[in-house]
Design a protein around this motif. Structure first.
Motif, mmCIF file in Angstrom:
data_model
loop_
_atom_site.group_PDB
_atom_site.id
_atom_site.type_symbol
_atom_site.label_atom_id
_atom_site.label_comp_id
_atom_site.label_asym_id
_atom_site.label_seq_id
_atom_site.Cartn_x
_atom_site.Cartn_y
_atom_site.Cartn_z
ATOM 1 N N UNK A 1 0.839 -1.197 0.000
ATOM 2 C CA UNK A 1 0.000 0.000 0.000
ATOM 3 C C UNK A 1 0.875 1.248 0.000
ATOM 4 N N UNK A 2 1.919 1.243 0.820
ATOM 5 C CA UNK A 2 2.828 2.382 0.881
ATOM 6 C C UNK A 2 3.622 2.521 -0.415
ATOM 7 N N UNK A 3 4.048 1.400 -0.967
ATOM 8 C CA UNK A 3 4.850 1.430 -2.195
ATOM 9 C C UNK A 3 4.030 1.968 -3.367
ATOM 10 N N UNK A 4 2.773 1.574 -3.438
ATOM 11 C CA UNK A 4 1.904 2.059 -4.516
ATOM 12 C C UNK A 4 1.666 3.564 -4.390
ATOM 13 N N UNK A 5 1.456 4.035 -3.170
ATOM 14 C CA UNK A 5 1.275 5.477 -2.960
ATOM 15 C C UNK A 5 2.561 6.225 -3.313
ATOM 16 N N UNK A 6 3.683 5.679 -2.928
ATOM 17 C CA UNK A 6 4.985 6.259 -3.267
ATOM 18 C C UNK A 6 5.144 6.370 -4.783
ATOM 19 N N UNK A 7 4.743 5.310 -5.489
ATOM 20 C CA UNK A 7 4.838 5.305 -6.953
ATOM 21 C C UNK A 7 4.028 6.442 -7.554
ATOM 22 N N UNK A 8 2.827 6.656 -7.050
ATOM 23 C CA UNK A 8 1.979 7.732 -7.564
ATOM 24 C C UNK A 8 2.642 9.096 -7.429
#
Length: 277
Positions: free
Chosen positions: A143-150
């Motif tokens: 979840x954190x990695x996906x938000x970071x990607x955005x």
């Protein structure tokens, strides 16, 4: 550092050099003092130029990133779980964090980045490590990695992040053994170990993340074992997670070589290794 400080350091260096003992004048207008002043001024000006140059280069780097694949890979390998991003940057705020805390927060241990076949999408394969074994990251961390990607990816560039369980690898192998060294079950008679299984485990660790598995390389690894005369890899198959069903798909025969969909393999079992004389 000021011109005066540079000059003082030069005078101190002169004083410690016995070959320059003849330079004893204390007058500020003495020739040797004037020469040191000119040199100190030149060094100070050069230091200022280097400072300005560094600032200009840093500014260009921060504003002209090209989103090349190695740069994207570094973004993920430097991701820090539980840390905040500095506003409008792709850097984390490490204020008051220890070196140990920073390193522990970097949970992505492996990353490979490629373009899709159409060239319109970035494919990012990631994995972590648990007890020295490659593993996928947990859902809460994703979840954190996906938000970071955005927040850090280029505008309009779609990213697909692959965080799968390892591709399964099934091997049908005939090992032609020296019966003086290896028994019919594949055990080294002297040590009681199973060298073929150990070599296969080593081969998996030596394979680079998202690296190409070559059947010939695997055979060469096994043939280097003491007590192994020849190896025949009769069949190699792999299967991987279906992104739609989240289950493993059908077994596919590997013809010569294969890159794992998840980025890494795990050997299904060693039941299909046969030992012959």
């Amino acid at each position: 550092m000021s011109v005066e400080n540079y000059q003082r350091e030069m005078i101190a260096a002169k004083s410690s050099n016995p070959n320059l003992d003849g330079l004893t004048s204390t007058s500020k207008t003495s020739i040797w003092r004037m020469m040191l002043y000119i040199m100190a001024y030149s060094v100070e000006q050069l230091a200022q130029l280097f400072t300005v140059h560094r600032s200009e280069i840093d500014a260009k780097i921060s504003t002209q990133k090209t989103h090349r694949l190695p740069w994207i890979q570094s973004l993920y390998l430097n991701f820090q779980y539980g840390f905040e991003l500095i506003k409008e940057k792709d850097l984390f705020d490490n204020t008051n964090a220890t070196v140990e805390e920073i390193e522990a927060s970097k949970i992505i241990k492996y990353c490979a980045v490629n373009e899709s076949s159409s060239g319109r999408e970035v494919i990012v394969k990631i994995a972590t490590e648990k007890d020295e074994v490659l593993s996928p990251l947990e859902a809460d961390k994703m979840e954190s990695i996906i938000e970071y990607t955005k927040r850090v990816k280029g505008t309009g560039i779609p990213y697909t992040i692959i965080n799968y369980l390892p591709d399964r690898l099934k091997l049908n192998i005939r090992v032609f053994r020296d019966p003086l060294v290896i028994n019919a079950n594949g055990m080294d008679i002297t040590t009681g170990k199973y060298p073929v299984q150990e070599a296969l485990q080593e081969f998996m660790k030596e394979l680079p993340f998202n690296g190409e598995l070559r059947i010939q390389d695997l055979a060469n690894k096994l043939e280097a074992i003491t007590g192994v005369n020849m190896v025949s890899v009769d069949l190699a198959q792999s299967c991987w997670i279906n992104a739609t069903t989240n289950n493993y798909g059908d077994w596919i025969t590997i013809d010569v070589r294969r890159i794992p969909e998840s980025g890494y393999f795990t050997i299904e079992n060693y039941n299909d290794i046969k030992y012959e004389v």
